[in-house]
Scaffold this active site. Structure first.
Site, mmCIF file in Angstrom:
data_model
loop_
_atom_site.group_PDB
_atom_site.id
_atom_site.type_symbol
_atom_site.label_atom_id
_atom_site.label_comp_id
_atom_site.label_asym_id
_atom_site.label_seq_id
_atom_site.Cartn_x
_atom_site.Cartn_y
_atom_site.Cartn_z
ATOM 1 N N GLY A 1 -8.522 5.423 8.303
ATOM 2 C CA GLY A 1 -8.413 3.962 8.378
ATOM 3 C C GLY A 1 -9.293 3.220 7.394
ATOM 4 O O GLY A 1 -9.223 1.984 7.333
ATOM 5 N N ALA A 2 -10.097 3.934 6.586
ATOM 6 C CA ALA A 2 -10.957 3.227 5.624
ATOM 7 C C ALA A 2 -10.091 2.404 4.665
ATOM 8 O O ALA A 2 -10.402 1.241 4.381
ATOM 9 C CB ALA A 2 -11.819 4.214 4.839
ATOM 10 N N GLY A 3 -8.994 3.012 4.220
ATOM 11 C CA GLY A 3 -8.099 2.302 3.302
ATOM 12 C C GLY A 3 -7.504 1.058 3.962
ATOM 13 O O GLY A 3 -7.349 0.018 3.322
ATOM 14 N N ARG B 1 2.767 10.074 2.113
ATOM 15 C CA ARG B 1 2.934 11.074 3.183
ATOM 16 C C ARG B 1 4.127 11.934 2.778
ATOM 17 O O ARG B 1 5.240 11.763 3.282
ATOM 18 C CB ARG B 1 3.218 10.398 4.531
ATOM 19 C CG ARG B 1 2.079 9.609 5.100
ATOM 20 C CD ARG B 1 1.009 10.488 5.761
ATOM 21 N NE ARG B 1 -0.064 9.671 6.285
ATOM 22 C CZ ARG B 1 -1.131 9.275 5.609
ATOM 23 N NH1 ARG B 1 -1.283 9.650 4.347
ATOM 24 N NH2 ARG B 1 -2.050 8.531 6.164
ATOM 25 N N LYS C 1 -2.728 -2.047 -3.422
ATOM 26 C CA LYS C 1 -3.906 -1.200 -3.204
ATOM 27 C C LYS C 1 -3.410 0.233 -3.258
ATOM 28 O O LYS C 1 -2.484 0.606 -2.528
ATOM 29 C CB LYS C 1 -4.530 -1.514 -1.835
ATOM 30 C CG LYS C 1 -5.678 -0.621 -1.453
ATOM 31 C CD LYS C 1 -5.200 0.506 -0.577
ATOM 32 C CE LYS C 1 -6.269 1.507 -0.292
ATOM 33 N NZ LYS C 1 -5.728 2.832 0.015
ATOM 34 N N GLU D 1 -2.914 8.771 -4.996
ATOM 35 C CA GLU D 1 -1.558 8.202 -5.006
ATOM 36 C C GLU D 1 -1.153 7.789 -6.416
ATOM 37 O O GLU D 1 -0.008 7.991 -6.828
ATOM 38 C CB GLU D 1 -1.489 6.989 -4.065
ATOM 39 C CG GLU D 1 -1.568 7.370 -2.598
ATOM 40 C CD GLU D 1 -2.095 6.257 -1.701
ATOM 41 O OE1 GLU D 1 -2.115 6.467 -0.477
ATOM 42 O OE2 GLU D 1 -2.507 5.188 -2.203
ATOM 43 N N ASP E 1 0.870 -1.180 0.000
ATOM 44 C CA ASP E 1 0.000 0.000 0.000
ATOM 45 C C ASP E 1 0.905 1.228 0.000
ATOM 46 O O ASP E 1 1.550 1.522 1.011
ATOM 47 C CB ASP E 1 -0.884 -0.017 1.261
ATOM 48 C CG ASP E 1 -1.767 1.211 1.343
ATOM 49 O OD1 ASP E 1 -1.596 2.144 0.537
ATOM 50 O OD2 ASP E 1 -2.631 1.252 2.240
ATOM 51 N N GLY F 1 -12.740 5.998 -2.561
ATOM 52 C CA GLY F 1 -13.601 6.481 -1.484
ATOM 53 C C GLY F 1 -14.973 5.830 -1.548
ATOM 54 O O GLY F 1 -15.093 4.632 -1.808
ATOM 55 N N ALA F 2 -16.012 6.642 -1.356
ATOM 56 C CA ALA F 2 -17.377 6.107 -1.311
ATOM 57 C C ALA F 2 -17.778 5.406 -2.614
ATOM 58 O O ALA F 2 -18.673 4.555 -2.612
ATOM 59 C CB ALA F 2 -18.358 7.242 -1.026
HETATM 60 P P1 ADP Z 1 -7.714 5.722 1.529
HETATM 61 O O1 ADP Z 1 -8.416 5.746 2.871
HETATM 62 O O2 ADP Z 1 -6.554 4.794 1.485
HETATM 63 O O3 ADP Z 1 -7.445 7.081 0.957
HETATM 64 P P2 ADP Z 1 -10.229 5.474 0.098
HETATM 65 O O4 ADP Z 1 -10.660 6.783 0.664
HETATM 66 O O5 ADP Z 1 -10.341 5.294 -1.377
HETATM 67 O O6 ADP Z 1 -8.752 5.042 0.504
HETATM 68 O O7 ADP Z 1 -11.117 4.365 0.827
HETATM 69 C C1 ADP Z 1 -10.810 2.988 0.763
HETATM 70 C C2 ADP Z 1 -12.081 2.187 0.623
HETATM 71 O O8 ADP Z 1 -12.906 2.384 1.797
HETATM 72 C C3 ADP Z 1 -12.962 2.564 -0.548
HETATM 73 O O9 ADP Z 1 -12.568 1.873 -1.716
HETATM 74 C C4 ADP Z 1 -14.337 2.138 -0.055
HETATM 75 O O10 ADP Z 1 -14.481 0.739 -0.197
HETATM 76 C C5 ADP Z 1 -14.278 2.457 1.439
HETATM 77 N N1 ADP Z 1 -14.759 3.830 1.725
HETATM 78 C C6 ADP Z 1 -14.036 4.941 1.925
HETATM 79 N N2 ADP Z 1 -14.816 6.024 2.170
HETATM 80 C C7 ADP Z 1 -16.085 5.569 2.130
HETATM 81 C C8 ADP Z 1 -17.389 6.189 2.329
HETATM 82 N N3 ADP Z 1 -17.505 7.495 2.579
HETATM 83 N N4 ADP Z 1 -18.493 5.399 2.224
HETATM 84 C C9 ADP Z 1 -18.387 4.075 1.938
HETATM 85 N N5 ADP Z 1 -17.193 3.437 1.762
HETATM 86 C C10 ADP Z 1 -16.061 4.167 1.853
#
Ligand code: ADP
Length: 340
Positions: free
Chosen positions: A256-258, A167, A192, A197, A163, A228-229
């Site tokens: 932490g979503a990523g 930063r 990923k 990036e 990943d 993201g979403a």
């Molecule tokens: P990072 O956190 O590494 O920048 P992303 O923002 O693309 O990566 O988020 C990673 C994954 O988390 C997305 O591909 C999606 O599956 C989920 N995700 C992130 N933000 C959202 C959101 N607002 N609603 C639903 N799923 C989300």
């Protein structure tokens, strides 16, 4: 034996409680963090055996991180403590414009001084997946330790996942960041990467497909671009496709979503043997999207990483909603016994 070994930084995030710049923030909450540490916890929460390799300071924060990892079920036999430097701290706030402000403390911090002298080679070789990021590639000795661990994983046919995790403030220059992050990219089987990036790593490409294909190499088996979403887009040698994300009731914090996504992705890969057919990849990506989406519903990274049962219940609910939407109205009426 473990399923997934992650290596790199474990640190403390001090997260501002209110929106604004760091200078405007006066209240902060202490959160355990560091992307590879988050991924290890995410994998353990999803029911797989995970180990974390790296170094923290022999201080209160370092011992706190070790405790959090161990309590989450992560094997920390490869976590070192040092008195040479302190556990890294990062102050983070969410600005009004939606961007994050970061300030890192500890130059060098304990994680940067991680050495390859006593790498747990048997643990690495016994894993099914080895995962790393780019922060531990910034300076030596952590850079050499990370590269030695990756080389050992590759030599033992362990699937290597990466990943890039941009930063820029931690790198000496933009060019050093681009070439340093690409050096990790060259060693991975699975990557990923976020759209931002990717744009940094492959400048000059407006098209995401072209950007990914420009960075393709012969070891790569899967690249996932997260959006993201909106979910993600995946690439194998022969296929590519979009997998839409899930809507959650309320997004509380996307930190932490990523990492939640990566944990879901790695667990999905463990459970679907290669060669991955497009249907397998779609299933894996839906699982990863669900793990990522659920991570946004609670504050912080580690505290928000979902357990397996929660991800499965969420997917069942989403599948039910999908089936419901797909069913023609006429048929629904016929099935309802009490309908007039
Ligand atoms: P990072 O956190 O590494 O920048 P992303 O923002 O693309 O990566 O988020 C990673 C994954 O988390 C997305 O591909 C999606 O599956 C989920 N995700 C992130 N933000 C959202 C959101 N607002 N609603 C639903 N799923 C989300």
């Amino acid at each position: 034996m473990v399923d997934v070994v992650t290596c790199g930084e474990a640190l403390i995030d001090f997260v501002a409680l209110r929106q604004g710049t760091l200078a405007e923030s006066s209240l902060f909450r202490r959160m355990p963090g560091g992307a590879p540490a988050n991924v290890a916890v995410g994998v353990a929460r999803l029911g797989r055996r995970a180990a974390f390799l790296g170094q923290v300071g022999d201080d209160e924060f370092g011992h706190f991180l070790a405790h959090v990892l161990a309590q989450s079920g992560v094997d920390i036999s490869g976590l070192r403590f040092t008195t040479e430097a302190r556990t890294a701290l990062a102050f983070v706030s969410l600005r009004e414009d939606g961007e994050r402000d970061f300030l890192f403390y500890g130059q060098p911090s304990a994680d940067m001084l991680w050495r390859s002298d006593d790498l747990p080679l048997d643990l690495i070789a016994s894993a099914r997946i080895f995962h790393f990021g780019s922060i531990s590639l910034i300076t030596d000795p952590a850079r050499s330790a990370t590269l030695a661990a990756v080389a050992h994983a590759r030599a033992n046919n362990v699937l290597v996942s990466y990943d890039p995790n941009l930063r820029l403030a931690l790198w000496p220059s933009i060019e050093a960041a681009r070439s340093g992050i690409r050096a990790g990219w060259a060693l991975a089987h699975v990557i990923k990467v976020s759209e931002e990036e990717l744009a940094f790593l492959a400048p000059g490409f407006d098209d995401v497909d072209q950007a990914v294909r420009s960075l393709w190499h012969s070891s790569l088996r899967l690249v996932v671009v997260t959006r993201g979403a909106a979910g993600c887009r995946y690439y194998t040698d022969t296929h590519q496709g979009d997998v839409p994300g899930f809507r959650v009731q309320r997004v509380v914090d996307t930190t932490g979503a990523g990492d939640g996504f990566v944990a879901g992705l790695l667990v999905g890969l463990l459970e679907h043997a290669e060669p991955w057919m497009p249907e397998d990849i779609e299933t894996i990506m839906r699982f990863a999207n669900a793990a990522g989406a659920l991570t946004t519903t609670r504050r912080g990274a580690i505290p928000a990483l979902p357990r397996r049962a929660r991800v499965e219940a969420f997917l069942d609910q989403q599948n039910g909603a999908r089936r419901g939407r797909a069913m023609p109205r006429k048929r629904l009426k016929q099935e309802g016994e009490s309908s007039s």
